[in-house]
Design a protein around this motif. Structure first.
Motif, PDB file in Angstrom:
ATOM      1  N   GLU A   3       0.833  -1.205   0.000  1.00  0.00           N
ATOM      2  CA  GLU A   3       0.000   0.000   0.000  1.00  0.00           C
ATOM      3  C   GLU A   3       0.870   1.259   0.000  1.00  0.00           C
ATOM      4  O   GLU A   3       0.568   2.224  -0.705  1.00  0.00           O
ATOM      5  N   ASN A   4       1.951   1.237   0.770  1.00  0.00           N
ATOM      6  CA  ASN A   4       2.862   2.367   0.830  1.00  0.00           C
ATOM      7  C   ASN A   4       3.460   2.640  -0.547  1.00  0.00           C
ATOM      8  O   ASN A   4       3.484   3.782  -1.022  1.00  0.00           O
ATOM      9  N   LEU A   5       3.950   1.585  -1.190  1.00  0.00           N
ATOM     10  CA  LEU A   5       4.550   1.744  -2.520  1.00  0.00           C
ATOM     11  C   LEU A   5       3.522   2.230  -3.536  1.00  0.00           C
ATOM     12  O   LEU A   5       3.835   3.052  -4.408  1.00  0.00           O
ATOM     13  N   GLU A   6       2.301   1.735  -3.444  1.00  0.00           N
ATOM     14  CA  GLU A   6       1.249   2.195  -4.356  1.00  0.00           C
ATOM     15  C   GLU A   6       0.933   3.671  -4.125  1.00  0.00           C
ATOM     16  O   GLU A   6       0.698   4.416  -5.088  1.00  0.00           O
ATOM     17  N   ASP A   7       0.943   4.098  -2.857  1.00  0.00           N
ATOM     18  CA  ASP A   7       0.731   5.524  -2.554  1.00  0.00           C
ATOM     19  C   ASP A   7       1.857   6.366  -3.152  1.00  0.00           C
ATOM     20  O   ASP A   7       1.611   7.426  -3.748  1.00  0.00           O
ATOM     21  N   GLN A   8       3.106   5.895  -2.981  1.00  0.00           N
ATOM     22  CA  GLN A   8       4.235   6.627  -3.562  1.00  0.00           C
ATOM     23  C   GLN A   8       4.069   6.738  -5.078  1.00  0.00           C
ATOM     24  O   GLN A   8       4.273   7.814  -5.651  1.00  0.00           O
ATOM     25  N   ARG A   9       3.710   5.624  -5.713  1.00  0.00           N
ATOM     26  CA  ARG A   9       3.567   5.627  -7.173  1.00  0.00           C
ATOM     27  C   ARG A   9       2.458   6.588  -7.612  1.00  0.00           C
ATOM     28  O   ARG A   9       2.618   7.327  -8.585  1.00  0.00           O
ATOM     29  N   ARG A  10       1.345   6.600  -6.851  1.00  0.00           N
ATOM     30  CA  ARG A  10       0.233   7.496  -7.184  1.00  0.00           C
ATOM     31  C   ARG A  10       0.667   8.957  -7.082  1.00  0.00           C
ATOM     32  O   ARG A  10       0.391   9.772  -7.972  1.00  0.00           O
ATOM     33  N   ILE A  11       1.401   9.296  -6.028  1.00  0.00           N
ATOM     34  CA  ILE A  11       1.836  10.681  -5.827  1.00  0.00           C
ATOM     35  C   ILE A  11       2.848  11.094  -6.893  1.00  0.00           C
ATOM     36  O   ILE A  11       2.764  12.196  -7.453  1.00  0.00           O
ATOM     37  N   VAL A  12       3.797  10.225  -7.194  1.00  0.00           N
ATOM     38  CA  VAL A  12       4.787  10.553  -8.224  1.00  0.00           C
ATOM     39  C   VAL A  12       4.090  10.713  -9.579  1.00  0.00           C
ATOM     40  O   VAL A  12       4.451  11.591 -10.371  1.00  0.00           O
ATOM     41  N   THR A  13       3.084   9.900  -9.834  1.00  0.00           N
ATOM     42  CA  THR A  13       2.313  10.030 -11.083  1.00  0.00           C
ATOM     43  C   THR A  13       1.621  11.393 -11.128  1.00  0.00           C
ATOM     44  O   THR A  13       1.614  12.060 -12.170  1.00  0.00           O
ATOM     45  N   GLN A  14       1.055  11.826 -10.001  1.00  0.00           N
ATOM     46  CA  GLN A  14       0.426  13.147  -9.941  1.00  0.00           C
ATOM     47  C   GLN A  14       1.459  14.246 -10.189  1.00  0.00           C
ATOM     48  O   GLN A  14       1.174  15.218 -10.900  1.00  0.00           O
ATOM     49  N   MET A  15       2.648  14.082  -9.613  1.00  0.00           N
ATOM     50  CA  MET A  15       3.706  15.069  -9.813  1.00  0.00           C
ATOM     51  C   MET A  15       4.087  15.148 -11.286  1.00  0.00           C
ATOM     52  O   MET A  15       4.261  16.236 -11.839  1.00  0.00           O
ATOM     53  N   ARG A  16       4.233  13.979 -11.922  1.00  0.00           N
ATOM     54  CA  ARG A  16       4.580  13.942 -13.350  1.00  0.00           C
ATOM     55  C   ARG A  16       3.491  14.615 -14.179  1.00  0.00           C
ATOM     56  O   ARG A  16       3.774  15.432 -15.054  1.00  0.00           O
ATOM     57  N   ASP A  17       2.237  14.285 -13.874  1.00  0.00           N
ATOM     58  CA  ASP A  17       1.126  14.856 -14.633  1.00  0.00           C
ATOM     59  C   ASP A  17       1.042  16.369 -14.453  1.00  0.00           C
ATOM     60  O   ASP A  17       0.773  17.109 -15.407  1.00  0.00           O
ATOM     61  N   GLU A  18       1.309  16.832 -13.241  1.00  0.00           N
ATOM     62  CA  GLU A  18       1.288  18.280 -12.976  1.00  0.00           C
ATOM     63  C   GLU A  18       2.405  18.979 -13.749  1.00  0.00           C
ATOM     64  O   GLU A  18       2.202  20.046 -14.316  1.00  0.00           O
ATOM     65  N   GLN A  65      11.029   6.951 -11.631  1.00  0.00           N
ATOM     66  CA  GLN A  65      10.598   6.644 -10.261  1.00  0.00           C
ATOM     67  C   GLN A  65       9.358   5.744 -10.267  1.00  0.00           C
ATOM     68  O   GLN A  65       9.268   4.805  -9.474  1.00  0.00           O
ATOM     69  N   ILE A  66       8.425   6.030 -11.156  1.00  0.00           N
ATOM     70  CA  ILE A  66       7.207   5.225 -11.267  1.00  0.00           C
ATOM     71  C   ILE A  66       7.563   3.791 -11.644  1.00  0.00           C
ATOM     72  O   ILE A  66       7.048   2.828 -11.066  1.00  0.00           O
ATOM     73  N   SER A  67       8.473   3.647 -12.582  1.00  0.00           N
ATOM     74  CA  SER A  67       8.914   2.318 -13.001  1.00  0.00           C
ATOM     75  C   SER A  67       9.592   1.577 -11.849  1.00  0.00           C
ATOM     76  O   SER A  67       9.341   0.381 -11.624  1.00  0.00           O
ATOM     77  N   GLN A  68      10.453   2.270 -11.115  1.00  0.00           N
ATOM     78  CA  GLN A  68      11.140   1.655  -9.973  1.00  0.00           C
ATOM     79  C   GLN A  68      10.140   1.221  -8.892  1.00  0.00           C
ATOM     80  O   GLN A  68      10.273   0.142  -8.304  1.00  0.00           O
ATOM     81  N   LEU A  69       9.152   2.060  -8.641  1.00  0.00           N
ATOM     82  CA  LEU A  69       8.141   1.719  -7.637  1.00  0.00           C
ATOM     83  C   LEU A  69       7.331   0.501  -8.078  1.00  0.00           C
ATOM     84  O   LEU A  69       7.034  -0.377  -7.259  1.00  0.00           O
ATOM     85  N   SER A  70       7.002   0.438  -9.358  1.00  0.00           N
ATOM     86  CA  SER A  70       6.273  -0.729  -9.870  1.00  0.00           C
ATOM     87  C   SER A  70       7.103  -1.992  -9.694  1.00  0.00           C
ATOM     88  O   SER A  70       6.584  -3.044  -9.306  1.00  0.00           O
ATOM     89  N   GLN A  71       8.409  -1.883  -9.945  1.00  0.00           N
ATOM     90  CA  GLN A  71       9.296  -3.035  -9.767  1.00  0.00           C
ATOM     91  C   GLN A  71       9.374  -3.439  -8.296  1.00  0.00           C
ATOM     92  O   GLN A  71       9.366  -4.623  -7.977  1.00  0.00           O
ATOM     93  N   GLN A  72       9.432  -2.458  -7.407  1.00  0.00           N
ATOM     94  CA  GLN A  72       9.474  -2.763  -5.974  1.00  0.00           C
ATOM     95  C   GLN A  72       8.199  -3.483  -5.534  1.00  0.00           C
ATOM     96  O   GLN A  72       8.259  -4.415  -4.727  1.00  0.00           O
ATOM     97  N   ILE A  73       7.052  -3.051  -6.053  1.00  0.00           N
ATOM     98  CA  ILE A  73       5.782  -3.709  -5.724  1.00  0.00           C
ATOM     99  C   ILE A  73       5.835  -5.168  -6.172  1.00  0.00           C
ATOM    100  O   ILE A  73       5.468  -6.071  -5.421  1.00  0.00           O
ATOM    101  N   GLU A  74       6.314  -5.388  -7.374  1.00  0.00           N
ATOM    102  CA  GLU A  74       6.433  -6.757  -7.893  1.00  0.00           C
ATOM    103  C   GLU A  74       7.399  -7.571  -7.027  1.00  0.00           C
ATOM    104  O   GLU A  74       7.131  -8.741  -6.723  1.00  0.00           O
TER     105      GLU A  74
END
Length: 142
Positions: free
Chosen positions: A47-62, A80-89
């Motif tokens: 959940e923590n990693l998913e939250d990080q990925r969501r926030i970084v995605t928002q930052m990228r989109d902004e 960063q988004i890619s790294q977080l996805s890998q960490q989740i996996e």
């Protein structure tokens, strides 16, 4: 970009840093915990990693919305988004391995040996079977 947009990105960056710190703390605790508590902590890590990925995605989109978007920042966010996805996996893989520490070949070998030994000693095969299953379940949960 407006001052409001820059402020929002800085707030998100702080939130990501806080989540990274919480992630490290959870991971350390998991390494020292067994059983159901470890499962709950693994869920917390994900959940923590998913939250990080969501926030970084928002930052990228902004950043991408800006008239003069910084392509390097966007690339960094994508990385960063890619790294977080890998960490989740990786957390999922680690969880699967920890749950299945006793493989089925070992289980079948242990059962066969216990049954043969029980018959040789005149013991109850059912009791030997139960003992092996109990041992396997203890290994899975520890």
């Amino acid at each position: 970009m407006t001052k409001e947009g820059e402020r929002q990105i800085r707030e998100w960056q702080t939130a990501v840093e806080d989540l990274k710190t919480a992630y490290d703390s959870l991971q350390h605790s998991i390494e020292k915990t067994a059983g159901e508590a470890a499962i709950a902590m693994q869920r917390g890590l994900i959940e923590n990693l998913e939250d990080q990925r969501r926030i970084v995605t928002q930052m990228r989109d902004e950043e991408a919305k800006k008239k003069k978007a910084d392509k390097d920042k966007i690339a960094s966010f994508n990385s960063q988004i890619s790294q977080l996805s890998q960490q989740i996996e990786d957390v999922f893989d680690s969880f699967k391995k920890s749950v299945t520490t006793t493989d089925f070949k070992d289980l079948s070998d242990n059962l066969a040996n216990a049954l043969i030994e029980a018959f040789g000693k005149g013991e109850s095969a059912a009791e030997s079977f139960d003992k092996v299953v109990d041992e396997v379940m203890r290994q899975c949960c520890s």
